[in-house]
Motif scaffolding. Structure first.
Motif, PDB file in Angstrom:
ATOM      1  N   GLN A  37      -5.348  -0.538  -4.378  1.00  0.00           N
ATOM      2  CA  GLN A  37      -4.121  -1.386  -4.457  1.00  0.00           C
ATOM      3  C   GLN A  37      -4.722  -2.988  -4.142  1.00  0.00           C
ATOM      4  O   GLN A  37      -4.238  -3.812  -4.955  1.00  0.00           O
ATOM      5  CB  GLN A  37      -3.088  -1.201  -3.242  1.00  0.00           C
ATOM      6  CG  GLN A  37      -1.725  -2.036  -3.459  1.00  0.00           C
ATOM      7  CD  GLN A  37      -1.404  -2.210  -4.873  1.00  0.00           C
ATOM      8  OE1 GLN A  37      -1.213  -1.208  -5.617  1.00  0.00           O
ATOM      9  NE2 GLN A  37      -0.723  -3.297  -5.356  1.00  0.00           N
ATOM     10  N   VAL A  72      -5.671   1.909  -0.268  1.00  0.00           N
ATOM     11  CA  VAL A  72      -5.876   0.454   0.155  1.00  0.00           C
ATOM     12  C   VAL A  72      -6.909  -0.212  -0.762  1.00  0.00           C
ATOM     13  O   VAL A  72      -6.774  -1.390  -1.115  1.00  0.00           O
ATOM     14  CB  VAL A  72      -6.080   0.287   1.522  1.00  0.00           C
ATOM     15  CG1 VAL A  72      -6.625  -1.089   1.945  1.00  0.00           C
ATOM     16  CG2 VAL A  72      -5.217   0.842   2.543  1.00  0.00           C
ATOM     17  N   SER A 120       0.879  -0.976   0.202  1.00  0.00           N
ATOM     18  CA  SER A 120       0.043   0.001  -0.040  1.00  0.00           C
ATOM     19  C   SER A 120       0.954   1.389   0.051  1.00  0.00           C
ATOM     20  O   SER A 120       0.539   2.245  -0.642  1.00  0.00           O
ATOM     21  CB  SER A 120      -0.921  -0.115   1.061  1.00  0.00           C
ATOM     22  OG  SER A 120      -1.711  -1.214   1.455  1.00  0.00           O
TER      23      SER A 120
END
Ligand code: HEM
Length: 421
Positions: free
Chosen positions: A301, A298, A265
Motif C-alpha cells: 500500500q 504495508v 492499510s
C-alpha cells in the motif's frame, strides 16, 4: 474482477514511455487518484533514478526513486533537513498546516527530545496493555457489519477503527471522536479536492482543533500525569512550554500519523487480497501467515507515498549535483517496488522471507514511531476477520475503489465490498 482491480504494475509500454524523460512529473495528484503512477516510477528507476522535475504544481523538485538512494537521504539528516522553516516533510510547501512546527519537521536535537516524550505510548508495554481493547473493538465493529449486502469498507471498518484508536491515544471525549479523523483529513487535503477550498479555510478549521485540544490540555496540565498523549506533552519538560503553533503542529502530527496511514492499510489489504486470489487462498489455508501478510500489505500500500527533505549543502546523489536549498522527494512508493532490493517487488506475496524490509515506515531518526501499533491493529483485524469469514473471497471487493487525489496520502475514499454468509 473489473479492470481497476487487476495488478497495479505496468510494463514498459505504460504512458510514461510516451513523453520525454525531462517532462515526467510524478507528483501529479491525478496519477495517484487514477492509479496510473506505476509506469512513471518504473521508467525513472530504470533511466534516471535521481530525476529533476523543473515544473510541477509544487514547484521544482528532485525525485529519489531507488531503495538505496532513499536510504542514503534518510541516513544523512545533516545534509537533508526536515525543518518546517525550510519547507518541511512533504512536497506541498504551500500547505499551511505542514508549515507548523512539529517534531517530524524538526532536525536534532529538538526532534530527538520531543520524540522521546511521546514514544512510550507505543512502546511494547503499552501495546501489550492495549491489545485486548483493540481486539474487543475490532470484534464489535466486525460483528456489526451487514452480511450479503454491499457496503463501504473504508467508512464502516477502516475509519471506524482508526478513529477509535486515536480517541484512546488522546483520551479524547468518545462522543466527539469523529472530529479527530475530520481534522486529520483537513490537514492533508488538497484545496479544492472536496474538503477545503483554500489554505485560509484549512487553518480556520484547524484552529477549532487547537481550541478543543487546548481545553483538554488545560484540564490535564493541572491534574496528575496520565498515560494519554496530551497529558504526556503537558507534563514533559521539553514540551510543556510549546508555542501555540508548535502545540497545534505536534497535535496534528499525532492525529495524522496514526490515522490515514493505518486506515489505508486496512483498506489496502482487502483490495490486495482480492486482486491476488491465490494469496487470499494461501492465507485462508494457513492463517499463521497473517504475521507476514501485515508488513506485505504495508509495503504494497505504501500509505505515505513520499517524505521530503531540503538540501542544507550542495551534495551529490546518484551522479547528480543537488544544490543547497533544493527540494528532495524520497518516493517510498517507488523504492518499495525496486526489484534490485526486493525480489519480485511488483508482486503481492504474503509469505516473503523478509517482509519487513520495506520503506513504508521510513528509516533513520524519523522512522515511524507508531509502526508496531499499526502492525498490531492490522494483525488483530485480520485475525478477527478470518475467524468470522474463513473462506477465500468471502470478503469480496465488488466495485471500483475510489482513490485519494494526493501525491502524499496514498489511500482510498471508498471501497465497495460484500461479505458472503
Ligand atoms: C513518522 C508512516 C502509523 C506516528 C512516519 C514516517 C512515515 C510513517 C513514512 C516518516 C518516516 C521518515 O521520515 O523516515 C506510517 C505508516 C503507518 C504509520 C505507513 C501505518 C501503516 C503510525 C501510527 C502512529 C504514527 C499508528 C501513532 C500512533 C508517527 C509519528 C512520526 C511518524 C509521530 C514522526 C516520527 C519522527 O519524526 O521521529 N510514519 N506511520 N504513525 N509516524 Fe507513522
Amino acid at each position: 474482477m473489473n479492470q481497476a482491480l487487476r495488478a497495479q504494475s505496468q510494463s514498459s509500454d505504460g504512458p510514461a514511455y510516451a513523453i520525454p524523460l525531462d517532462q515526467i512529473d510524478v507528483s501529479n495528484p491525478e496519477h495517484f487518484r487514477d492509479n496510473t503512477l506505476w509506469s512513471y516510477f518504473e521508467r525513472l528507476r530504470r533511466e534516471d533514478p535521481v530525476h529533476f522535475c523543473r515544473d510541477s504544481l509544487f514547484g521544482p523538485y528532485w525525485s529519489v526513486t531507488k531503495f538505496k538512494d532513499i536510504m542514503h537521504v534518510e541516513t544523512h539528516p545533516k545534509i537533508f533537513s526536515s525543518e518546517a522553516g525550510l519547507g518541511g516533510i512533504t512536497i506541498m510547501d504551500n500547505n499551511a498546516a505542514a508549515q507548523l512546527p512539529m517534531f517530524i519537521a524538526m532536525d536534532p536535537p529538538k526532534h530527538d527530545e520531543q520524540r522521546k516524550i511521546v514514544s512510550p505510548i507505543v512502546g511494547p508495554e503499552n501495546l501489550a496493555r492495549m491489545e485486548s481493547l483493540i481486539r474487543e473493538r475490532t470484534s464489535r465493529a466486525l460483528d456489526e457489519l451487514p452480511v450479503n449486502q454491499t457496503f463501504n469498507w473504508v467508512e464502516k471498518v477502516s475509519i471506524n477503527l482508526t478513529t477509535q484508536m486515536l480517541a484512546t491515544l488522546f483520551d479524547f471525549p468518545w462522543e466527539d471522536r469523529a472530529k479527530l479523523s475530520y481534522w486529520s483529513d483537513v490537514t492533508t487535503a488538497l484545496p479544492g479536492a472536496g474538503l477545503v477550498n483554500s489554505e485560509e479555510e484549512r487553518m480556520a478549521e484547524l484552529l477549532k482543533c487547537a481550541e478543543y485540544m487546548t481545553r483538554l490540555w488545560n484540564e490535564r496540565v493541572n491534574s496528575p500525569p496520565r498515560g494519554d498523549l496530551i497529558s504526556m506533552l503537558a507534563h514533559a519538560e521539553g514540551t510543556r512550554n510549546m508555542s501555540p503553533q508548535e502545540f497545534l503542529g505536534n497535535i496534528l502530527l499525532l492525529i495524522v500519523g496514526g490515522n490515514d496511514t493505518t486506515r489505508n492499510s486496512m483498506t489496502g489489504g482487502v483490495l490486495a487480497l482480492n486482486e491476488n486470489p491465490n494469496e487470499y487462498r494461501k492465507l485462508c489455508a494457513n492463517p499463521a501467515l497473517i504475521a507476514s501478510l501485515v508488513p506485505e500489505v504495508v509495503r504494497w500500500q505504501t500509505p505515505l507515498a513520499h517524505m521530503r527533505r531540503t538540501a542544507l549543502h550542495d551534495t551529490e546523489l546518484g551522479g547528480k549535483l543537488i544544490r543547497k536549498g533544493d527540494k528532495v522527494v524520497m518516493w517510498y512508493v517507488s523504492g518499495n517496488r525496486d526489484s534490485d532490493e526486493i525480489e519480485n517487488a511488483d508482486h503481492f506475496i504474503i509469505d516473503r522471507a523478509k517482509p519487513r524490509h520495506h520503506l513504508s515506515f521510513g528509516f533513520g531518526i524519523h522512522r515511524c514511531v507508531g509502526n508496531r501499533l499499526a502492525e498490531l491493529q492490522l494483525r488483530i483485524l485480520w485475525e478477527e476477520l478470518l475467524r468470522r469469514w474463513p473462506e477465500p473471497m468471502q470478503l469480496e471487493v465488488v466495485g471500483e475503489p475510489k482513490r485519494v487525489l494526493s501525491p502524499f496520502v496514498k489511500g482510498y475514499e471508498s471501497l465497495p465490498v460484500r461479505i458472503r454468509a
